[in-house]
Scaffold this active site. Sequence first.
Site, PDB file in Angstrom:
ATOM      1  N   CYS A   1      -5.085   5.462   8.366  1.00 62.26           N
ATOM      2  CA  CYS A   1      -4.541   4.480   7.436  1.00 62.26           C
ATOM      3  C   CYS A   1      -3.506   3.665   8.199  1.00 62.26           C
ATOM      4  O   CYS A   1      -2.455   4.197   8.571  1.00 62.26           O
ATOM      5  CB  CYS A   1      -3.915   5.167   6.228  1.00 62.26           C
ATOM      6  N   GLY A   2      -3.789   2.404   8.435  1.00 61.27           N
ATOM      7  CA  GLY A   2      -2.895   1.578   9.232  1.00 61.27           C
ATOM      8  C   GLY A   2      -1.564   1.314   8.552  1.00 61.27           C
ATOM      9  O   GLY A   2      -0.506   1.334   9.199  1.00 61.27           O
TER      10      GLY A   2
ATOM     11  N   CYS B   1      -5.055  -2.688   2.776  1.00 64.66           N
ATOM     12  CA  CYS B   1      -5.575  -1.556   3.542  1.00 64.66           C
ATOM     13  C   CYS B   1      -5.432  -1.925   5.012  1.00 64.66           C
ATOM     14  O   CYS B   1      -6.018  -2.915   5.464  1.00 64.66           O
ATOM     15  CB  CYS B   1      -7.034  -1.285   3.178  1.00 64.66           C
TER      16      CYS B   1
ATOM     17  N   ASN C   1       0.896  -1.157   0.000  1.00 67.94           N
ATOM     18  CA  ASN C   1       0.000   0.000   0.000  1.00 67.94           C
ATOM     19  C   ASN C   1       0.939   1.212   0.000  1.00 67.94           C
ATOM     20  O   ASN C   1       1.544   1.538   1.012  1.00 67.94           O
ATOM     21  CB  ASN C   1      -0.873  -0.045   1.247  1.00 67.94           C
TER      22      ASN C   1
ATOM     23  N   ARG D   1     -12.280   3.033  -0.345  1.00 69.38           N
ATOM     24  CA  ARG D   1     -12.958   4.288  -0.666  1.00 69.38           C
ATOM     25  C   ARG D   1     -11.939   5.320  -1.122  1.00 69.38           C
ATOM     26  O   ARG D   1     -10.933   5.564  -0.475  1.00 69.38           O
ATOM     27  CB  ARG D   1     -13.684   4.788   0.589  1.00 69.38           C
TER      28      ARG D   1
END
Length: 318
Positions: free
Chosen positions: A71-72, A222, A13, A214
């Site tokens: 956001c991890g 995510c 990510n 999203r």
Amino acid sequence: MELKLMKVHGSMNTFYLYEGADRSDYGVLAEELCRLDPEVDGLLAVLPSSSSSANARMRVFNKDGSEASMCGNGLRCVARYVCERDGLENAVIETMKANLKVEKQASDGSIAMYAVEISPVSFKLADLPMAYEGNEEWILKPLPFISETILFTAVAVPNPHLIGIVPAELQKGGAHQQKWAEFFNGPNDYFSDGVNVSYVTKAEDGIFVKTFERGVGFTNACGTAMTASALVGCLAGLVPYGDVSVFNPGGMVKCSVIKGDSGYSLQLAGNATYLSNHLFLWQESGTNSEFISSELLGEQRDYEDFILKTSTISGQFV
């Protein structure tokens, strides 16, 4: 204006990370960076904290310029940046909804690993927000207009997530998931602000998660979705409470799910990889922005060796 950027990722990510003063146009910068580099999912802005109890503040901007509350995967990268900047083993990072604890973990070989708190946790539909037939919660129940057999759970951590437990064949290709994720992130009567949609399947030694994020679309991983999916996996009995291995198209992370008297404690642990340094000329007019220089940092090869260990399991679902 010239900006010093670092390209980073957690579980593939991928973001540009920028440290500076707070600005009102970081969403515009995120859109511009993602237009020029389709590999990235957004921008991490590292800012001075407004809280005396936090070491820094993080803001997260998606591909479309919208701002995420958390956001991890991005938080792990910010955690590494702040801890290394300040010579710390642990820190507190201010996010939109909470100040979150982060800490350095023992490296997996030469890979920098960080664990981050995921909080707060809420099953109240008003906190996503979600509206469905006057319900206050929706936990492990079908949404009949989608399927009579897929069990869905709505949870905010604090990003809004709709998580379905699906058979392996629905993971292939992702057409079913994409159809409903795009529906819920367009004009609809259920999610006024959109929602992250994840499909979860029991895997060997853990769960596999694929997420339509999203403001982004399908993503390699995510962080909040993986953590929320681990929680849902525990609720559904797919995996026991404690440490959960969560496989995804970008690799694998460990999520800790602890059930207490006052609720759930969640933690996300995984890589925080630095890919490259960049000097970027940002034309705030929106035209002729460009990367002036780039320097590879050499950490990706170690991460690719790491994900070879997980590719057999992830490959069953993608």
